[in-house]
Write a protein that holds these residues in place. Structure first.
Motif, mmCIF file in Angstrom:
data_model
loop_
_atom_site.group_PDB
_atom_site.id
_atom_site.type_symbol
_atom_site.label_atom_id
_atom_site.label_comp_id
_atom_site.label_asym_id
_atom_site.label_seq_id
_atom_site.Cartn_x
_atom_site.Cartn_y
_atom_site.Cartn_z
ATOM 1 N N SER A 52 7.807 35.152 10.002
ATOM 2 C CA SER A 52 9.335 36.116 9.075
ATOM 3 C C SER A 52 9.164 36.689 7.878
ATOM 4 O O SER A 52 9.951 37.872 7.379
ATOM 5 N N PRO A 53 7.867 36.880 7.270
ATOM 6 C CA PRO A 53 7.471 37.315 5.820
ATOM 7 C C PRO A 53 7.552 38.692 5.919
ATOM 8 O O PRO A 53 8.326 39.357 4.854
ATOM 9 N N PHE A 54 7.002 39.445 7.566
ATOM 10 C CA PHE A 54 6.808 40.300 7.999
ATOM 11 C C PHE A 54 8.023 41.387 8.113
ATOM 12 O O PHE A 54 7.984 42.119 8.386
ATOM 13 N N GLU A 55 9.050 40.186 8.344
ATOM 14 C CA GLU A 55 10.263 41.143 9.066
ATOM 15 C C GLU A 55 10.971 41.979 7.562
ATOM 16 O O GLU A 55 11.768 42.771 8.511
ATOM 17 N N THR A 56 11.049 41.591 6.786
ATOM 18 C CA THR A 56 11.609 42.709 5.141
ATOM 19 C C THR A 56 10.775 43.314 4.525
ATOM 20 O O THR A 56 9.663 42.267 4.489
ATOM 21 N N LYS A 57 10.966 44.545 3.879
ATOM 22 C CA LYS A 57 10.873 44.549 2.481
ATOM 23 C C LYS A 57 10.615 43.882 2.236
ATOM 24 O O LYS A 57 9.164 43.648 1.518
ATOM 25 N N TYR A 58 11.261 43.013 1.498
ATOM 26 C CA TYR A 58 11.090 41.589 0.528
ATOM 27 C C TYR A 58 9.921 41.282 0.486
ATOM 28 O O TYR A 58 9.178 40.691 -0.010
ATOM 29 N N GLY A 59 9.945 40.766 2.113
ATOM 30 C CA GLY A 59 8.740 39.149 2.467
ATOM 31 C C GLY A 59 7.317 40.265 2.683
ATOM 32 O O GLY A 59 6.632 39.724 1.448
ATOM 33 N N CYS A 64 2.244 40.859 -1.196
ATOM 34 C CA CYS A 64 1.296 41.954 -1.935
ATOM 35 C C CYS A 64 1.123 40.637 -3.475
ATOM 36 O O CYS A 64 0.337 40.915 -4.198
ATOM 37 N N VAL A 65 3.140 40.102 -4.071
ATOM 38 C CA VAL A 65 2.370 40.032 -5.192
ATOM 39 C C VAL A 65 2.088 38.854 -5.521
ATOM 40 O O VAL A 65 0.986 38.383 -6.259
ATOM 41 N N LYS A 66 1.818 37.763 -3.812
ATOM 42 C CA LYS A 66 1.140 36.660 -4.074
ATOM 43 C C LYS A 66 0.382 37.028 -3.940
ATOM 44 O O LYS A 66 -1.274 35.886 -4.655
ATOM 45 N N ALA A 67 -0.741 37.766 -3.451
ATOM 46 C CA ALA A 67 -2.156 38.162 -2.818
ATOM 47 C C ALA A 67 -2.589 38.561 -3.901
ATOM 48 O O ALA A 67 -4.261 37.990 -3.972
ATOM 49 N N SER A 186 7.850 47.194 -22.315
ATOM 50 C CA SER A 186 6.799 47.198 -22.554
ATOM 51 C C SER A 186 6.021 46.154 -22.882
ATOM 52 O O SER A 186 4.709 46.845 -22.309
ATOM 53 N N ALA A 187 6.528 45.030 -21.943
ATOM 54 C CA ALA A 187 4.925 44.073 -21.899
ATOM 55 C C ALA A 187 5.479 43.534 -20.520
ATOM 56 O O ALA A 187 4.094 42.223 -19.993
ATOM 57 N N THR A 188 6.114 44.937 -19.622
ATOM 58 C CA THR A 188 5.702 43.748 -18.307
ATOM 59 C C THR A 188 5.465 44.791 -17.590
ATOM 60 O O THR A 188 5.428 46.129 -18.008
ATOM 61 N N LEU A 189 5.121 44.710 -16.807
ATOM 62 C CA LEU A 189 4.414 45.140 -15.508
ATOM 63 C C LEU A 189 5.217 46.451 -14.821
ATOM 64 O O LEU A 189 6.297 46.223 -14.343
ATOM 65 N N PRO A 190 4.688 47.494 -14.833
ATOM 66 C CA PRO A 190 5.220 48.776 -13.801
ATOM 67 C C PRO A 190 5.846 48.169 -12.878
ATOM 68 O O PRO A 190 5.300 48.035 -11.556
ATOM 69 N N ILE A 191 6.923 48.678 -11.724
ATOM 70 C CA ILE A 191 7.152 48.143 -10.641
ATOM 71 C C ILE A 191 6.337 49.060 -9.915
ATOM 72 O O ILE A 191 6.949 50.036 -9.688
ATOM 73 N N ILE A 192 5.789 49.112 -9.149
ATOM 74 C CA ILE A 192 5.116 50.157 -7.850
ATOM 75 C C ILE A 192 6.095 50.316 -6.090
ATOM 76 O O ILE A 192 5.977 51.410 -5.481
ATOM 77 N N TRP A 193 6.948 49.266 -6.517
ATOM 78 C CA TRP A 193 7.723 49.932 -5.320
ATOM 79 C C TRP A 193 9.440 49.283 -5.390
ATOM 80 O O TRP A 193 9.133 48.144 -6.028
ATOM 81 N N GLU A 194 10.227 50.952 -5.396
ATOM 82 C CA GLU A 194 11.339 49.883 -5.784
ATOM 83 C C GLU A 194 12.440 48.628 -4.746
ATOM 84 O O GLU A 194 11.999 48.574 -4.093
ATOM 85 N N GLU A 195 12.886 47.678 -5.809
ATOM 86 C CA GLU A 195 14.012 47.147 -5.110
ATOM 87 C C GLU A 195 13.375 46.416 -4.906
ATOM 88 O O GLU A 195 13.651 44.905 -3.869
ATOM 89 N N GLY A 311 4.941 31.302 4.002
ATOM 90 C CA GLY A 311 5.251 30.205 4.987
ATOM 91 C C GLY A 311 6.356 29.155 4.583
ATOM 92 O O GLY A 311 7.243 28.356 4.895
ATOM 93 N N GLY A 312 5.699 28.235 3.491
ATOM 94 C CA GLY A 312 5.975 27.352 2.191
ATOM 95 C C GLY A 312 7.390 27.174 2.001
ATOM 96 O O GLY A 312 8.480 26.445 2.378
ATOM 97 N N GLU A 313 7.550 28.445 1.210
ATOM 98 C CA GLU A 313 9.042 28.763 0.784
ATOM 99 C C GLU A 313 10.456 29.025 1.811
ATOM 100 O O GLU A 313 10.946 28.568 2.163
ATOM 101 N N ASN A 314 9.648 30.031 3.067
ATOM 102 C CA ASN A 314 11.230 29.664 4.140
ATOM 103 C C ASN A 314 10.350 28.678 4.726
ATOM 104 O O ASN A 314 12.138 28.510 5.879
ATOM 105 N N ALA A 315 9.896 28.003 5.456
ATOM 106 C CA ALA A 315 10.189 26.962 5.254
ATOM 107 C C ALA A 315 10.904 25.438 4.870
ATOM 108 O O ALA A 315 11.783 24.953 5.278
#
Lengths: 358, 309
Positions: A52-59, A64-67, A186-195, A311-315
């Motif tokens: 299921s994490p692969f189904e959405t852009k958010y997922g 990648c954020v966790k990896a 200024s102390a926050t990392l830039p987002i490289i993928w919108e939303e 997976g744990g979060e989704n479960a």
């Protein structure tokens, strides 16, 4: 008919790269039964957990954020493990790195400038490296086992962070919650993928993996690390400086873990809180092994272990299962990997029975 | 400081030392046979949660303790299969066991958070337990406290005085020699590892049934790792493990009393660091001190063994 176990003359390279897949397959099969015991539909649960994490852009972006931290830490660990240097305190080095990077962010909270993020990254690198220097010093000077010291320091680091967020670094306008101010832009990392929350740290993690690969396969120190692990006698004979390599491996891992910690607080979290990492420093141990201590393999295994967190979060959200399922899957995966490693060094052959009764 | 305070302090030292002693004495046997099991923390956690769940489910702490022993041994068996039969790296497998144990125990324990359970009853001996000072100090504990000391005595006797103990030590000192004179190295090591699992399970049971009678995720808080350090601290000698466990128990309790003794300007968290810092200092002292070179680590510790066939 009988089964005979023989040692291979050389380790099987094919099996070496096949075993992670065997381990993942075995984990999925075992997971089927785990979900069954937990009383939820195994097929649906496996789908929710792994796909299921692969189904959405958010997922996918969260994956990648966790990896990112997992990959960064595992690269350092893998170098050390290859040289038989067992740093298992990356979680503590991550925490100290986050504190140092976070302290810089808070020191500049009323300023803006592009120099703040690089300063934070440097502080994180230095903090993690210095924290790892403690087990390195004790190991090289007094021959103290680095496994136990690095792990004990993890508990100390967590308590240290807690002292700070309950005390000096607490947000003055935070209604007494144990957390720091929110970091400025200024102390926050830039987002490289919108939303999404996908930040620059992921790109840095990939770059570090490639750099780790070059270091290990193309540099003298990489050669020394590989020799020290696979043929310690030869390394001694060649005059490789074990003390220097111990320092190098521990400090490098510490620095990378510290950077990962800084990225966590300046990326997805955005402030200092009592719990920065859901055990990334420990899970990275599995990532390193599952990636066969190979920097490029670690990218793949890092994504996979990030999946186990998702997976744990989704479960938990979709199936009402405890999030601890994640830890069980991670542990099982490492078990199965270590078990199937047997096939790398040995082969099982079917032999005709010998004539009985001689 | 009155007599009552000192008495209460000694009682808490005993309580803090017991889980360390139980976990360390089993690990000592395992290491004496040449097997380094870094999964103590994981086995303890599984023991703790199984003891708790069984006690809540059946109402019988005795069954809870029994289940914890079995749980610890099942975990140790998994470790044995991997390291002894499949010859996996002992360090990596021990870490895997701990990671798995942390996950499994939180999974089993998820439904039990906040559930109360009666503290393990003290064995009271009519007459003796009512004596002043000595009564509560020596005759007022629960079964696991006595068991921890009894197991230590038994292990010391077993290793030093029995033939089986001699074989176990031989397997740990020189697996090849032991094998060549006909001992089954792998089987001996399996027994040693299983014994380690059994006592780690007991240590967990003590935490969740007596020390703090409840289930909290990760409630061992590194005690499994401190137990590992204790074995090295004790130079692999059972009596020194006993002494070491009580010294560490004392350090744990010291922080509580320093905190309780009024505001001394040090945050509680700093005091909580004490046991971990003490472990590091102790490890450094034994590795660097005049004892160096006489540490008596079993010669085959951590090395896999495969009989040539």
């Amino acid at each position: 008919m009988a089964l005979k176990i023989e040692a291979r003359r050389q380790i099987s390279t094919r099996m070496l790269y096949l075993t992670p897949f065997i381990a993942v397959a075995a984990t999925v099969v075992a997971g089927f039964f785990v979900f069954m015991i937990l009383g939820s539909d195994p097929v649906e649960s496996l789908y929710v957990f792994f796909l299921s994490p692969f189904e959405t852009k958010y997922g996918f972006s969260e994956l990648c954020v966790k990896a990112a931290p997992l990959i960064m830490i595992a690269i350092g660990l893998a170098l050390g493990y290859r040289a038989n240097i067992w740093n298992i305190g990356a979680e503590g080095q991550l925490t100290v790195g986050a504190v140092c990077g976070g302290a810089v962010a808070l020191a500049f909270w009323d300023e803006a400038g592009i120099y703040i993020l690089p300063l934070m990254a440097l502080a994180g690198l230095a903090g993690g490296a210095l924290y790892a220097a403690i087990p390195a010093f004790l190991k090289t000077r007094f021959n103290v086992n680095e496994i136990l010291t690095s792990l004990m320091l993890t508990y100390v680091a967590t308590l240290f962070l807690s002292v700070l967020v309950f005390g000096p670094l607490k947000d003055p306008q935070g209604y007494n919650f144990p957390q720091s101010r929110m970091f400025t832009d200024s102390a926050t990392l830039p987002i490289i993928w919108e939303e999404t929350r996908l930040h620059l740290g992921f790109v840095v993690a990939l770059a570090i993996a490639v750099a780790g690969w070059v270091l290990l396969s193309r540099s003298i120190i990489g050669f020394q690390i590989r020799t020290l692990g696979s043929a310690p006698a030869a390394a001694r004979y060649a005059g490789f400086d074990r003390t220097r390599l111990t320092w190098f491996c521990l400090m490098l891992t510490g620095a990378l873990a510290g950077l990962a910690g800084t990225f966590e607080v300046s990326g997805p979290i955005g402030q200092l809180v009592p719990n920065i990492s859901p055990g990334y420093g420990f899970t990275a141990i599995i990532v390193a092994f599952l990636g066969r201590l190979h920097p490029l393999g670690i990218i793949g295994s890092g994504m996979l272990m990030a999946l186990s967190y998702m997976g744990g979060e989704n479960a938990q959200i979709n199936l009402g299962l405890p999030q601890a399922v994640t830890g069980v899957f991670q542990g099982m995966l490492l078990f199965f990997l270590l078990a199937s490693d047997f096939l790398v060094r040995y082969r099982v052959r079917v032999v005709k029975p010998a004539v009985e009764g001689i | 400081m009155g007599l009552d305070t000192i008495l209460a302090m000694l009682l808490t030292v005993i309580a803090a030392a017991t889980p360390l002693l139980l976990a360390a004495i089993g690990e000592l046997v395992s290491e004496k046979a040449g097997v380094l099991n870094l999964g103590v923390e994981g086995m303890m956690l599984v023991g703790a949660v199984i003891a708790f769940a069984t006690t809540v489910g059946t109402g019988s702490p005795a069954l809870g303790i029994l289940a914890a022993m079995i749980g610890g041994m099942v975990m140790a068996l998994a470790f044995g299969v991997l390291t002894l039969t499949l010859m996996a790296n002992q360090v990596a497998t021990g870490l895997a066991l701990t990671i798995f144990g942390i996950g499994l125990s939180s999974l089993i324990g998820a439904d039990y958070i906040g559930t109360p359970v009666d503290k393990l009853a003290s064995l009271s001996i009519p007459g003796l337990s009512d004596l002043p000072v000595i009564g509560p100090l020596i005759f007022g504990h629960d079964i696991l406290v006595y068991l921890s000391v009894a197991i230590t005595v038994a292990v010391a006797w077993f290793l030093k005085k029995t033939r089986a103990g001699l074989i176990l030590r031989a397997v740990g000192e020189s697996d090849l020699s032991a094998h060549s004179i006909g001992y089954d190295v792998i089987r001996v090591r399996y027994f040693a590892v299983l014994f380690g699992g059994l006592t780690a399970g007991l240590a967990g049971a003590y935490l969740s049934l007596s020390y703090t009678p409840m289930w909290v995720e990760g409630m061992t808080a590194g005690r499994g790792w401190i137990a590992l350090a204790l074995v090295a601290f004790a130079s692999w000698r059972p009596w020194r493990v006993l002494g070491g466990a009580y010294i560490f128990g004392g350090v744990t309790i010291l922080q509580l009393y320093l905190q309780g003794g009024g505001d001394i300007g040090i945050p509680a968290q700093v005091m909580n660091m004490l046991p971990y810092l003490a472990t590091i200092i102790v490890l450094t002292v034994i590795s660097a001190g005049p004892w160096r070179g006489r540490l008596d680590a079993p010669a085959c510790l951590g090395k896999p063994f495969r009989p040539a066939s």
